[in-house]
Design an enzyme around this catalytic site. Structure first.
Site: not given
Ligand SMILES: Cc1cc2nc3c(=O)[nH]c(=O)nc-3n(C[C@H](O)[C@H](O)[C@H](O)COP(=O)(O)OP(=O)(O)OC[C@H]3O[C@@H](n4cnc5c(N)ncnc54)[C@H](O)[C@@H]3O)c2cc1C
Length: 389
Positions: A123, A128, A130, A339-340, A363
């Site tokens: 986790a 806020g 990602g 296709g479909g 990841e």
């Molecule tokens: C199904 C699923 C399972 C997941 N499982 C886990 C889990 O088990 N544990 C966990 O901790 N997380 C998990 N995640 C979270 C995942 O790792 C994050 O969604 C991912 O790292 C991106 O973070 P964000 O969604 O907040 O996007 P953001 O970081 O907000 O990014 C939004 C967009 O901006 C782009 N962006 C951001 N920074 C930059 C930059 N410096 N340069 C260019 N572009 C940029 C990104 O590429 C993206 O297109 C999971 C996500 C999903 C969808």
């Protein structure tokens, strides 16, 4: 340069393929249509994983794992990645950083996790925070030898099925003290606040957790205070390699289905594979898979041979980026050839189309992988990727 798989690697590949065919493929449609599998089946599947000797392939035998090399893990994950609905998640890989635990943590968490008696989830992500984990708000405040954990984590994969979490938090709210904590789900103050639905159907859920002043003692710290990024980085390498291998399996299965269909489907008096538009798609798919396989196997073998840690990180980003984008291209073409029928949920290609989309996000998104790669080129030179060393 010996590019052949060894007898052991072929044997692991076969074992994983047989397991996928016996225990994963038969349940794909049920999972897709019902959204989950019955508990009794999940338990049987868990026993079958252990009986097949596919549990914890990424951990040492002395801890209850299989002690597989990374190339062995790659051929295994490739076969499991053929399954839809992320059914490969039934075959557990306890998080890599657990091996850095104390003797007690290894006994209480790693060993039972390798044996399938416990399961953990990682986790890190928050509303806020990602791509930039320095923005993490979850904090562990120190008070009289205890820690009090407060915050919120999103997208906790398998969090519904796990019984403990590895939580990335900042000690005393200090972003320079990122630290991993082992948190049992049953502890007072830990709760699931929401279980959102996602584009893919996934064997387990990705719940959101809230931690409300969860009391932990010093024994809950995994590694050292401030070592959170260091340990998480190792986990990312392993997870990125696994994703790349899964993507290879998904793309190969989609390509095989499309190839077989193109041979049997007749329109305008001939099999559709005899139309150049279809044939060229198959050619591009085959070459895309071949290129990806070459780089994924190579990097896995290089790591097994003792590649420098910095280059491991550099190359893991490259294969995750390339393999996830390749899977998107290949599965999209496979769906077009069908296709479909390719748009029907009962078709594995439709499910793979949705499944592989997340591989460009989790990841580390594709943009983050590109940023890592570009940074490595600047620091170490283009030959980090274009050379052969
Ligand atoms: C199904 C699923 C399972 C997941 N499982 C886990 C889990 O088990 N544990 C966990 O901790 N997380 C998990 N995640 C979270 C995942 O790792 C994050 O969604 C991912 O790292 C991106 O973070 P964000 O969604 O907040 O996007 P953001 O970081 O907000 O990014 C939004 C967009 O901006 C782009 N962006 C951001 N920074 C930059 C930059 N410096 N340069 C260019 N572009 C940029 C990104 O590429 C993206 O297109 C999971 C996500 C999903 C969808």
């Amino acid at each position: 340069m010996d590019l052949k798989l060894s007898k052991a690697e072929i044997s692991w590949q076969k074992r994983a393929r047989e397991f996928a065919e016996a225990w994963l493929f038969p349940h794909e449609e049920e999972l897709e249509l019902k959204g989950k599998l019955p508990l009794a089946l999940l338990k049987r599947q868990r026993r079958a994983v252990a009986e097949a000797g596919l549990n914890a392939v990424n951990h040492a035998k002395k801890h209850g794992g299989q002690g597989c090399t990374l190339l062995e893990q790659t051929v295994i994950n490739e076969q499991l990645g053929r399954a839809t609905g992320a059914l490969w998640g039934a075959v557990w890989h306890p998080a890599d950083p657990l091996k850095h635990g104390t003797a007690k943590q290894i006994r209480d968490y790693l060993v039972p996790s390798c044996l399938g008696k416990r399961r953990g989830s990682f986790a890190i992500t928050e509303p806020g925070a990602g791509s930039d984990p320095r923005l993490v708000q979850t904090r562990a405040d120190r008070k009289r030898g205890k820690y009090y954990l407060s915050g919120e984590k999103w997208f906790v994969t398998s969090g519904d099925w796990s019984d403990y979490l590895i939580v990335h938090a900042h000690v005393d709210g200090d972003a320079d003290k990122p630290t991993l904590f082992l948190v049992d789900k049953g502890r007072p103050g830990v709760r699931i606040q929401r279980v959102p639905k996602f584009m893919h159907t996934y064997l387990f859920e990705h719940p959101e957790f809230v931690f409300d002043r969860v009391e932990l003692d010093g024994g809950a710290v995994l590694g050292e205070v401030g070592q959170g990024f260091e340990l998480t980085k190792d986990w990312f390498v392993e997870a990125r390699l696994q994703i790349a291998a899964n993507c290879l399996g998904a793309a190969t299965r989609a390509a095989e289905i499309a190839d077989a269909y193109a041979a049997e489907r007749v329109q305008f008096g001939r099999p559709i594979r005899d139309f150049q538009a279809i044939e060229f798609m198959l050619a591009d798919m085959a070459v895309d898979i071949m290129a990806t396989k070459s780089m994924v196997y190579r990097v896995a073998a290089e790591i097994d041979a003792g590649l420098d840690r910095k280059l491991i990180h550099a190359r893991a980003s490259a294969i995750k980026l390339y393999a996830s984008e390749m899977a998107g291209r290949v599965v999209d073409k496979a769906l077009q050839i069908l296709g479909g029928r390719g748009y029907m949920r009962e078709n594995p290609v439709e499910r793979l189309y949705r499944d592989v989309r997340v591989d460009r996000i989790w990841e580390g998104t594709s943009e983050i992988q590109r940023a890592v790669i570009a940074g490595q080129i600047k620091k170490r030179g283009l030959a980090t990727y274009t050379g052969w060393m």
